[in-house]
Motif scaffolding. Sequence first.
Motif, PDB file in Angstrom:
ATOM      1  N   ASN A 114       0.823  -1.205   0.000  1.00  0.00           N
ATOM      2  CA  ASN A 114       0.000   0.000   0.000  1.00  0.00           C
ATOM      3  C   ASN A 114       0.862   1.263   0.000  1.00  0.00           C
ATOM      4  O   ASN A 114       0.353   2.366   0.125  1.00  0.00           O
ATOM      5  N   PRO A 139      -0.468   0.963  -4.754  1.00  0.00           N
ATOM      6  CA  PRO A 139      -1.866   1.393  -4.894  1.00  0.00           C
ATOM      7  C   PRO A 139      -2.118   2.222  -6.142  1.00  0.00           C
ATOM      8  O   PRO A 139      -3.252   2.296  -6.616  1.00  0.00           O
ATOM      9  N   LYS A 145      -7.082  -0.610  -3.042  1.00  0.00           N
ATOM     10  CA  LYS A 145      -5.899  -1.138  -2.372  1.00  0.00           C
ATOM     11  C   LYS A 145      -6.296  -2.160  -1.309  1.00  0.00           C
ATOM     12  O   LYS A 145      -7.478  -2.339  -0.996  1.00  0.00           O
ATOM     13  N   ALA A 151      -4.959  -5.936  -6.091  1.00  0.00           N
ATOM     14  CA  ALA A 151      -3.511  -5.829  -6.304  1.00  0.00           C
ATOM     15  C   ALA A 151      -2.850  -7.202  -6.360  1.00  0.00           C
ATOM     16  O   ALA A 151      -1.892  -7.418  -7.121  1.00  0.00           O
TER      17      ALA A 151
END
Length: 226
Positions: A114, A139, A145, A151
Amino acid sequence: MNTALPEAVLFDLDGTLIDTAPDFYAVINQLLAEHQRPPISYAFLRHYVSNGARAMIGAAFELAEQDDLYDQLHPRMLELYLQHLGVDTKPFPGIPSLLDWLGEQQIPWGIVTNKPECYTTPLMRGLDLQPPPGTVICPDHVRDKKPHPEALFLACKELNCSPERSIYIGDHARDIEAGRRAGMQTIAVSYGYLSEGDDINSWQSDFQAHHANEIKPILETLYSNR
């Protein structure tokens, strides 16, 4: 037991792969000094690193959730961090040898963090981890995120691997939640930046590691080398 080699091993960054707390400690105390505040201890700050800049500022300055001072302190902290990026940051003990082993086994590895790309990219360049990660997802690269699994799905796509045959390792409940939502095996680590009151047993990870040296044996129990 799954007897196939893992298709990929993915790591969270701060608090899992690398120890960035020393740099944040220097930055937060510089920020406190600029505002004529007394310094905080390193042990105190470590509890807040995984929760991000606002959490560290809030704890150091004893701010309420919506305090207007955040708007002044936050950009200044990020400016100071860019100036101090990677000065004292190092991989956690045991991580370099783990990456060596992944390389020897030809197991791709990557990072899902992140941490924004503007900090992650120069930091990774300075650390020069070997073998290098096959993917680094920040992110900036996704809409949602962590703990959203987007992700992790993107990292697996870039590594050409399937989430259900991959592993995610992290030091925060949101890491384990993201990994579980992606259908991955998860390893929760306690050597990073656990907040006060955090109960790693409540995260529902598949495995736990209390030192980075414990990760390789976990991987070896999950996957055969043959």
